[in-house]
Design a protein around this motif. Sequence first.
Motif, PDB file in Angstrom:
ATOM      1  N   THR A 164       0.834  -1.206   0.000  1.00 12.72           N
ATOM      2  CA  THR A 164       0.000   0.000   0.000  1.00 12.72           C
ATOM      3  C   THR A 164       0.870   1.258   0.000  1.00 12.72           C
ATOM      4  O   THR A 164       0.601   2.202  -0.750  1.00 12.72           O
ATOM      5  CB  THR A 164      -0.955  -0.008   1.203  1.00 12.72           C
ATOM      6  N   ALA A 165       1.905   1.262   0.830  1.00 13.45           N
ATOM      7  CA  ALA A 165       2.814   2.417   0.869  1.00 13.45           C
ATOM      8  C   ALA A 165       3.521   2.583  -0.470  1.00 13.45           C
ATOM      9  O   ALA A 165       3.719   3.706  -0.939  1.00 13.45           O
ATOM     10  CB  ALA A 165       3.836   2.247   1.995  1.00 13.45           C
ATOM     11  N   TRP A 166       3.875   1.480  -1.103  1.00 19.84           N
ATOM     12  CA  TRP A 166       4.536   1.571  -2.413  1.00 19.84           C
ATOM     13  C   TRP A 166       3.577   2.157  -3.452  1.00 19.84           C
ATOM     14  O   TRP A 166       3.962   3.033  -4.227  1.00 19.84           O
ATOM     15  CB  TRP A 166       5.022   0.186  -2.854  1.00 19.84           C
ATOM     16  N   MET A 167       2.342   1.692  -3.456  1.00 18.72           N
ATOM     17  CA  MET A 167       1.358   2.223  -4.408  1.00 18.72           C
ATOM     18  C   MET A 167       1.044   3.683  -4.127  1.00 18.72           C
ATOM     19  O   MET A 167       0.742   4.449  -5.046  1.00 18.72           O
ATOM     20  CB  MET A 167       0.060   1.400  -4.345  1.00 18.72           C
ATOM     21  N   TRP A 168       1.122   4.077  -2.865  1.00 17.22           N
ATOM     22  CA  TRP A 168       0.759   5.438  -2.463  1.00 17.22           C
ATOM     23  C   TRP A 168       1.856   6.441  -2.805  1.00 17.22           C
ATOM     24  O   TRP A 168       1.606   7.410  -3.509  1.00 17.22           O
ATOM     25  CB  TRP A 168       0.458   5.439  -0.974  1.00 17.22           C
ATOM     26  N   VAL A 169       3.082   6.234  -2.312  1.00 19.96           N
ATOM     27  CA  VAL A 169       4.143   7.219  -2.540  1.00 19.96           C
ATOM     28  C   VAL A 169       5.483   6.645  -2.970  1.00 19.96           C
ATOM     29  O   VAL A 169       6.279   7.356  -3.582  1.00 19.96           O
ATOM     30  CB  VAL A 169       4.399   8.109  -1.289  1.00 19.96           C
ATOM     31  N   LEU A 170       5.762   5.406  -2.654  1.00 22.23           N
ATOM     32  CA  LEU A 170       7.102   4.879  -2.899  1.00 22.23           C
ATOM     33  C   LEU A 170       7.365   4.509  -4.352  1.00 22.23           C
ATOM     34  O   LEU A 170       8.520   4.426  -4.771  1.00 22.23           O
ATOM     35  CB  LEU A 170       7.369   3.665  -1.998  1.00 22.23           C
TER      36      LEU A 170
END
Length: 161
Positions: free
Chosen positions: A86-92
Amino acid sequence: QEEKPVRRGVYILPNLFTTASLFTGFLAMLLAVQGNIEGSALAILFSALDGLDGKVARLTNTASEFGIQYDSLADLVAFGVAPAFTAWMWVLERYGKLGIGVAFLYVACTALRLARFNVCVTTVSKSFRGAPLSGRRMSVAMFILFSSYLPGWLEARIPFL
């Protein structure tokens, strides 16, 4: 005092909580792929029901080695892979290989923590040792949910945080 034998069907009860946590981790990844990052964060938060499986197993006297191993596998998905993805899809994602590395490091640390726990556990204990994984998962989800309330000057620093 002699213990009563436990009926086989009762073992399903704690594993249903574990399965629900596994499902919400899986659902979080599906929602993230669809672009629904807030929904993904909520699914990650909902996977906190996983904390009930151990309590239910102890209350019903149905704790087992299988349950411990199944719980760890579900935790890897719900507490490790889902928040990292989720963090990768969001900003990473915008950081390319560095973003992949940061997300993978989160997953690897979760897997290492769970493996360490599984090796150290020889019996089902009422006490908890070590750092809880749920705190990290909750931090990622809460940061996503409350990021829109951050002041404007801090918005540009979200990927760094």
